[in-house]
Design a protein around this motif. Sequence first.
Motif, PDB file in Angstrom:
ATOM      1  N   ASP A  55      -0.039  -2.550   2.378  1.00  0.00           N
ATOM      2  CA  ASP A  55       1.141  -1.777   2.718  1.00  0.00           C
ATOM      3  C   ASP A  55       2.369  -2.321   1.995  1.00  0.00           C
ATOM      4  O   ASP A  55       2.513  -3.523   1.792  1.00  0.00           O
ATOM      5  N   PRO A  56       3.277  -1.434   1.622  1.00  0.00           N
ATOM      6  CA  PRO A  56       4.523  -1.919   0.995  1.00  0.00           C
ATOM      7  C   PRO A  56       5.381  -2.669   2.017  1.00  0.00           C
ATOM      8  O   PRO A  56       5.336  -2.388   3.209  1.00  0.00           O
ATOM      9  N   VAL A  57       6.152  -3.601   1.525  1.00  0.00           N
ATOM     10  CA  VAL A  57       7.019  -4.409   2.390  1.00  0.00           C
ATOM     11  C   VAL A  57       8.327  -3.678   2.599  1.00  0.00           C
ATOM     12  O   VAL A  57       8.992  -3.260   1.646  1.00  0.00           O
ATOM     13  N   HIS A  58       8.707  -3.493   3.855  1.00  0.00           N
ATOM     14  CA  HIS A  58       9.969  -2.828   4.183  1.00  0.00           C
ATOM     15  C   HIS A  58      11.036  -3.886   4.425  1.00  0.00           C
ATOM     16  O   HIS A  58      10.823  -4.843   5.141  1.00  0.00           O
ATOM     17  N   HIS A  59      12.180  -3.694   3.811  1.00  0.00           N
ATOM     18  CA  HIS A  59      13.272  -4.676   3.963  1.00  0.00           C
ATOM     19  C   HIS A  59      14.217  -4.245   5.034  1.00  0.00           C
ATOM     20  O   HIS A  59      14.593  -3.195   5.263  1.00  0.00           O
TER      21      HIS A  59
END
Length: 59
Positions: A55-59
């Motif tokens: 999964d992409p990392v959410h900032h």
Amino acid sequence: MRIFWTFFWTFLLVNMVTYVVSSMIGVTYHFATGATLAIIATVLILLIAQLIPNDPVHH
């Protein structure tokens, strides 16, 4: 199937590297050494692939 192809290419490449390095340092090539290193490398590659998040990392 993914595990098979990972092992297949790792097996070929590690045995090739084992052969070249043993030839360069002047020792006898041992197939068992290359096979053992290929199994260890395959396990490490598959372990690292499982640890990397998809999964992409959410900032």
